[in-house]
Write a protein that holds these residues in place. Structure first.
Motif, PDB file in Angstrom:
ATOM      1  N   LYS A   2      -3.118 -12.828  17.387  1.00  9.78           N
ATOM      2  CA  LYS A   2      -1.725 -12.511  17.068  1.00  9.78           C
ATOM      3  C   LYS A   2      -0.794 -13.646  17.469  1.00  9.78           C
ATOM      4  O   LYS A   2       0.158 -13.964  16.762  1.00  9.78           O
ATOM      5  CB  LYS A   2      -1.308 -11.201  17.735  1.00  9.78           C
ATOM      6  CG  LYS A   2      -1.999  -9.994  17.151  1.00  9.78           C
ATOM      7  CD  LYS A   2      -1.598  -8.726  17.858  1.00  9.78           C
ATOM      8  CE  LYS A   2      -2.373  -7.552  17.308  1.00  9.78           C
ATOM      9  NZ  LYS A   2      -2.025  -6.294  17.968  1.00  9.78           N
ATOM     10  N   VAL A  12      -0.536 -10.823  10.671  1.00 11.03           N
ATOM     11  CA  VAL A  12      -1.960 -10.487  10.786  1.00 11.03           C
ATOM     12  C   VAL A  12      -2.427  -9.828   9.492  1.00 11.03           C
ATOM     13  O   VAL A  12      -3.537 -10.071   9.023  1.00 11.03           O
ATOM     14  CB  VAL A  12      -2.216  -9.578  12.008  1.00 11.03           C
ATOM     15  CG1 VAL A  12      -3.659  -9.112  12.049  1.00 11.03           C
ATOM     16  CG2 VAL A  12      -1.867 -10.308  13.299  1.00 11.03           C
ATOM     17  N   LEU A  13      -1.565  -9.037   8.887  1.00  6.03           N
ATOM     18  CA  LEU A  13      -1.921  -8.373   7.626  1.00  6.03           C
ATOM     19  C   LEU A  13      -2.136  -9.384   6.511  1.00  6.03           C
ATOM     20  O   LEU A  13      -3.075  -9.262   5.720  1.00  6.03           O
ATOM     21  CB  LEU A  13      -0.834  -7.368   7.243  1.00  6.03           C
ATOM     22  CG  LEU A  13      -0.564  -6.258   8.265  1.00  6.03           C
ATOM     23  CD1 LEU A  13       0.546  -5.341   7.768  1.00  6.03           C
ATOM     24  CD2 LEU A  13      -1.818  -5.479   8.561  1.00  6.03           C
ATOM     25  N   PRO A  23      -6.420  -4.990   5.598  1.00  4.28           N
ATOM     26  CA  PRO A  23      -5.678  -5.059   6.852  1.00  4.28           C
ATOM     27  C   PRO A  23      -6.172  -4.054   7.894  1.00  4.28           C
ATOM     28  O   PRO A  23      -6.275  -4.371   9.074  1.00  4.28           O
ATOM     29  CB  PRO A  23      -4.236  -4.771   6.430  1.00  4.28           C
ATOM     30  CG  PRO A  23      -4.174  -5.248   5.017  1.00  4.28           C
ATOM     31  CD  PRO A  23      -5.530  -4.902   4.441  1.00  4.28           C
ATOM     32  N   GLN A  24      -6.511  -2.851   7.445  1.00 11.20           N
ATOM     33  CA  GLN A  24      -6.976  -1.822   8.370  1.00 11.20           C
ATOM     34  C   GLN A  24      -8.285  -2.233   9.047  1.00 11.20           C
ATOM     35  O   GLN A  24      -8.437  -2.118  10.260  1.00 11.20           O
ATOM     36  CB  GLN A  24      -7.174  -0.480   7.643  1.00 11.20           C
ATOM     37  CG  GLN A  24      -5.926   0.099   7.063  1.00 11.20           C
ATOM     38  CD  GLN A  24      -5.567  -0.464   5.685  1.00 11.20           C
ATOM     39  OE1 GLN A  24      -6.254  -1.312   5.130  1.00 11.20           O
ATOM     40  NE2 GLN A  24      -4.452  -0.006   5.137  1.00 11.20           N
ATOM     41  N   CYS A  27      -7.703  -5.259  11.500  1.00 11.93           N
ATOM     42  CA  CYS A  27      -7.034  -4.848  12.742  1.00 11.93           C
ATOM     43  C   CYS A  27      -8.004  -4.122  13.675  1.00 11.93           C
ATOM     44  O   CYS A  27      -7.979  -4.333  14.892  1.00 11.93           O
ATOM     45  CB  CYS A  27      -5.813  -3.989  12.441  1.00 11.93           C
ATOM     46  SG  CYS A  27      -4.437  -4.942  11.762  1.00 11.93           S
ATOM     47  N   LYS A  28      -8.874  -3.303  13.103  1.00  8.52           N
ATOM     48  CA  LYS A  28      -9.880  -2.618  13.919  1.00  8.52           C
ATOM     49  C   LYS A  28     -10.834  -3.613  14.551  1.00  8.52           C
ATOM     50  O   LYS A  28     -11.209  -3.484  15.719  1.00  8.52           O
ATOM     51  CB  LYS A  28     -10.668  -1.613  13.071  1.00  8.52           C
ATOM     52  CG  LYS A  28      -9.880  -0.379  12.729  1.00  8.52           C
ATOM     53  CD  LYS A  28     -10.697   0.567  11.878  1.00  8.52           C
ATOM     54  CE  LYS A  28      -9.876   1.759  11.460  1.00  8.52           C
ATOM     55  NZ  LYS A  28     -10.641   2.670  10.581  1.00  8.52           N
ATOM     56  N   LEU A  30     -10.179  -6.702  15.324  1.00  5.93           N
ATOM     57  CA  LEU A  30      -9.462  -7.389  16.394  1.00  5.93           C
ATOM     58  C   LEU A  30      -9.389  -6.531  17.645  1.00  5.93           C
ATOM     59  O   LEU A  30      -9.588  -7.026  18.754  1.00  5.93           O
ATOM     60  CB  LEU A  30      -8.046  -7.767  15.936  1.00  5.93           C
ATOM     61  CG  LEU A  30      -7.936  -8.880  14.907  1.00  5.93           C
ATOM     62  CD1 LEU A  30      -6.477  -9.077  14.500  1.00  5.93           C
ATOM     63  CD2 LEU A  30      -8.529 -10.172  15.421  1.00  5.93           C
ATOM     64  N   LYS A  31      -9.111  -5.257  17.473  1.00  5.26           N
ATOM     65  CA  LYS A  31      -9.014  -4.357  18.627  1.00  5.26           C
ATOM     66  C   LYS A  31     -10.355  -4.212  19.338  1.00  5.26           C
ATOM     67  O   LYS A  31     -10.415  -4.127  20.559  1.00  5.26           O
ATOM     68  CB  LYS A  31      -8.506  -2.982  18.192  1.00  5.26           C
ATOM     69  CG  LYS A  31      -7.036  -2.971  17.865  1.00  5.26           C
ATOM     70  CD  LYS A  31      -6.572  -1.597  17.466  1.00  5.26           C
ATOM     71  CE  LYS A  31      -5.105  -1.630  17.059  1.00  5.26           C
ATOM     72  NZ  LYS A  31      -4.632  -0.331  16.622  1.00  5.26           N
TER      73      LYS A  31
END
Length: 52
Positions: A2, A12-13, A23-24, A27-28, A30-31
């Motif tokens: 980020k 990020v998207l 994107p979903q 993001c997952k 990355l988490k």
């Protein structure tokens, strides 16, 4: 990731879209810290940074 996006002025998207990820899903990843080496290489190409 980020922080790099902020420095390069890209969301990020948008990064996710440029490396052909939803994107979903991105993001997952990355988490969960499950980004693959190949994805890291794609990200560095998009962000125009050197991967060592």
């Amino acid at each position: 990731m980020k922080e790099l996006c902020n420095k390069k002025n890209i969301s990020v998207l948008e990064l996710a879209r440029q490396i052909d990820q939803t994107p979903q899903n991105f993001c997952k990843k990355l988490k969960r810290d499950t980004v693959t080496l190949e994805e890291v290489k794609q990200i560095t190409d998009v962000m125009e940074v050197i991967f060592e």
